[in-house]
Design an enzyme around this catalytic site. Structure first.
Site, PDB file in Angstrom:
ATOM      1  N   THR A  35       0.852  -1.199   0.000  1.00  0.00           N
ATOM      2  CA  THR A  35       0.000   0.000   0.000  1.00  0.00           C
ATOM      3  C   THR A  35       0.887   1.247   0.000  1.00  0.00           C
ATOM      4  O   THR A  35       0.633   2.210  -0.737  1.00  0.00           O
ATOM      5  CB  THR A  35      -0.941   0.002   1.225  1.00  0.00           C
ATOM      6  OG1 THR A  35      -1.482  -1.308   1.415  1.00  0.00           O
ATOM      7  CG2 THR A  35      -2.083   0.982   1.038  1.00  0.00           C
ATOM      8  N   ASP A  85       1.437   5.365   6.203  1.00  0.00           N
ATOM      9  CA  ASP A  85       1.875   3.960   6.170  1.00  0.00           C
ATOM     10  C   ASP A  85       0.664   3.023   6.230  1.00  0.00           C
ATOM     11  O   ASP A  85      -0.408   3.409   6.714  1.00  0.00           O
ATOM     12  CB  ASP A  85       2.814   3.680   7.360  1.00  0.00           C
ATOM     13  CG  ASP A  85       3.612   2.397   7.188  1.00  0.00           C
ATOM     14  OD1 ASP A  85       3.467   1.725   6.145  1.00  0.00           O
ATOM     15  OD2 ASP A  85       4.384   2.055   8.108  1.00  0.00           O
ATOM     16  N   ALA A  87      -0.968  -0.991   7.247  1.00  0.00           N
ATOM     17  CA  ALA A  87      -1.067  -1.762   8.489  1.00  0.00           C
ATOM     18  C   ALA A  87      -1.498  -3.179   8.153  1.00  0.00           C
ATOM     19  O   ALA A  87      -2.070  -3.429   7.083  1.00  0.00           O
ATOM     20  CB  ALA A  87      -2.078  -1.128   9.439  1.00  0.00           C
ATOM     21  N   LYS A  98       1.429  -3.899  12.999  1.00  0.00           N
ATOM     22  CA  LYS A  98       2.251  -3.683  11.825  1.00  0.00           C
ATOM     23  C   LYS A  98       3.475  -4.587  11.906  1.00  0.00           C
ATOM     24  O   LYS A  98       3.755  -5.172  12.927  1.00  0.00           O
ATOM     25  CB  LYS A  98       2.699  -2.215  11.746  1.00  0.00           C
ATOM     26  CG  LYS A  98       1.530  -1.268  11.437  1.00  0.00           C
ATOM     27  CD  LYS A  98       1.959   0.187  11.287  1.00  0.00           C
ATOM     28  CE  LYS A  98       3.127   0.417  10.423  1.00  0.00           C
ATOM     29  NZ  LYS A  98       3.022  -0.183   9.071  1.00  0.00           N
ATOM     30  N   GLY A 100       4.287  -6.814   9.149  1.00  0.00           N
ATOM     31  CA  GLY A 100       4.239  -7.920   8.196  1.00  0.00           C
ATOM     32  C   GLY A 100       5.392  -7.860   7.208  1.00  0.00           C
ATOM     33  O   GLY A 100       5.861  -8.886   6.710  1.00  0.00           O
ATOM     34  N   GLY A 101       5.867  -6.648   6.959  1.00  0.00           N
ATOM     35  CA  GLY A 101       7.006  -6.462   6.057  1.00  0.00           C
ATOM     36  C   GLY A 101       8.322  -6.310   6.779  1.00  0.00           C
ATOM     37  O   GLY A 101       9.327  -5.927   6.177  1.00  0.00           O
ATOM     38  N   GLU A 107       9.397   1.949  11.286  1.00  0.00           N
ATOM     39  CA  GLU A 107       8.053   2.525  11.147  1.00  0.00           C
ATOM     40  C   GLU A 107       7.637   3.191  12.454  1.00  0.00           C
ATOM     41  O   GLU A 107       7.062   4.287  12.463  1.00  0.00           O
ATOM     42  CB  GLU A 107       7.053   1.423  10.778  1.00  0.00           C
ATOM     43  CG  GLU A 107       7.268   0.874   9.371  1.00  0.00           C
ATOM     44  CD  GLU A 107       6.441  -0.348   9.042  1.00  0.00           C
ATOM     45  OE1 GLU A 107       6.320  -0.657   7.850  1.00  0.00           O
ATOM     46  OE2 GLU A 107       5.920  -1.008   9.965  1.00  0.00           O
ATOM     47  N   LYS A 125      -8.225  -5.181   6.531  1.00  0.00           N
ATOM     48  CA  LYS A 125      -7.362  -4.982   7.707  1.00  0.00           C
ATOM     49  C   LYS A 125      -8.169  -4.593   8.954  1.00  0.00           C
ATOM     50  O   LYS A 125      -7.622  -4.523  10.053  1.00  0.00           O
ATOM     51  CB  LYS A 125      -6.321  -3.881   7.416  1.00  0.00           C
ATOM     52  CG  LYS A 125      -5.557  -4.044   6.118  1.00  0.00           C
ATOM     53  CD  LYS A 125      -4.657  -5.249   6.151  1.00  0.00           C
ATOM     54  CE  LYS A 125      -3.845  -5.468   4.881  1.00  0.00           C
ATOM     55  NZ  LYS A 125      -2.878  -4.480   4.541  1.00  0.00           N
TER      56      LYS A 125
HETATM   57  C1  5RP Z   1       5.444  -3.408   6.979  1.00  0.00           C
HETATM   58  C2  5RP Z   1       4.075  -3.071   7.434  1.00  0.00           C
HETATM   59  C3  5RP Z   1       3.033  -2.860   6.400  1.00  0.00           C
HETATM   60  O1  5RP Z   1       2.464  -1.615   6.592  1.00  0.00           O
HETATM   61  C4  5RP Z   1       1.987  -3.922   6.536  1.00  0.00           C
HETATM   62  O2  5RP Z   1       2.612  -5.194   6.463  1.00  0.00           O
HETATM   63  C5  5RP Z   1       0.924  -3.791   5.447  1.00  0.00           C
HETATM   64  O3  5RP Z   1       1.472  -4.145   4.218  1.00  0.00           O
HETATM   65  P1  5RP Z   1       0.636  -4.092   2.861  1.00  0.00           P
HETATM   66  O4  5RP Z   1       0.378  -2.655   2.572  1.00  0.00           O
HETATM   67  O5  5RP Z   1       1.555  -4.740   1.862  1.00  0.00           O
HETATM   68  O6  5RP Z   1      -0.628  -4.871   3.054  1.00  0.00           O
HETATM   69  O7  5RP Z   1       3.792  -2.956   8.595  1.00  0.00           O
HETATM   70  O8  5RP Z   1       6.288  -3.703   8.044  1.00  0.00           O
END
Ligand code: 5RP
Length: 222
Positions: A35, A85, A87, A98, A100-101, A107, A125
């Site tokens: 995102t 950002d 989530a 947060k 997942g990445g 962050e 989400k």
């Molecule tokens: C990375 C994060 C991201 O904001 C979260 O994983 C959401 O990712 P996406 O926009 O790909 O769904 O916290 O550490």
């Protein structure tokens, strides 16, 4: 609209939200993930209307630079006007999970500095109670087993995220089955475990504004 189109729509909505606030000396905090990537691509269309950015990951910094958008070290910046950002989960109080990445620590730092934190998310989400998404915890590598044992004592089921090294050289433990009744208290409790850098609960510093993309359009929760 599919999930990707919702992510794109909410990223565009974030540009519409921040554009009127930007001045030539403004610094924009930029998050990480798919995102946030859409947000970066739209931000490129208004480059020149603000000074530059600080990025919450090396990946986002690279994408920003590829668009010719200046990226500053956070330490040379006096003020971050707004942080945008994604989530992994958001609850109605705009408290988040947060990480997942794997970018949760940077962050959290940028979110702490920013005057305003705008979370951009697609409707998948949204949850009533945080915790279906496994809670990411960034850990100093030598403390991995110790931290895992302490997380079990808190009721979680820790799983080492194999093959992932954070931008800070650490590892990630994903905590499944965690009952998150009091996100602010749990965020603090996990951060007290020796060896934890930080965890992915954004509760003490939650989002100020949530832009949530649904099939009916992007809704603003403030
Ligand atoms: C990375 C994060 C991201 O904001 C979260 O994983 C959401 O990712 P996406 O926009 O790909 O769904 O916290 O550490």
């Amino acid at each position: 609209m599919n999930q990707d189109q919702l992510k794109q729509a909410v990223a565009k909505a974030a540009i519409d939200y921040i554009a009127p606030k930007l001045e030539l000396d403004s610094i924009v905090g930029v998050g990480t993930g798919s995102t946030a990537n859409y947000f970066i691509d739209y931000l490129a269309e208004i480059k020149g209307t603000f000074d530059g950015t600080v990025a919450s990951s090396e990946a986002s910094a690279e994408r920003l630079k590829s668009h010719g958008i200046p990226v500053y070290d956070l330490n040379v910046v006096d003020r971050v006007l707004v942080y945008v950002d994604g989530a992994d989960e958001t609850d109605p109080k705009k408290m988040l999970i947060k990480g997942g990445g794997a970018a949760l620590t940077r962050e959290k730092i940028v979110a702490a500095v920013a005057d305003e934190f705008v979370c951009i998310a697609d409707g998948s989400k949204w949850v009533d109670v945080l915790g279906a998404f496994p809670l990411p915890v960034e850990v100093i590598p030598m403390a991995r087993s110790h931290v895992a044992r302490e997380l079990v004592k808190l009721g979680g089921s820790p799983v080492y995220r194999e093959g992932v090294v954070t931008d800070n050289g650490n590892i990630i433990i994903d905590v499944h089955d965690m009952q998150i009744h009091d996100p602010v208290a749990l965020e603090s409790q996990i951060n007290q475990i020796v060896g934890v850098v930080t965890n992915g609960l954004f509760a003490a510093r939650n989002a100020d504004v949530l832009l949530l993309a649904t099939a009916e359009g992007v809704k603003t929760h403030s």
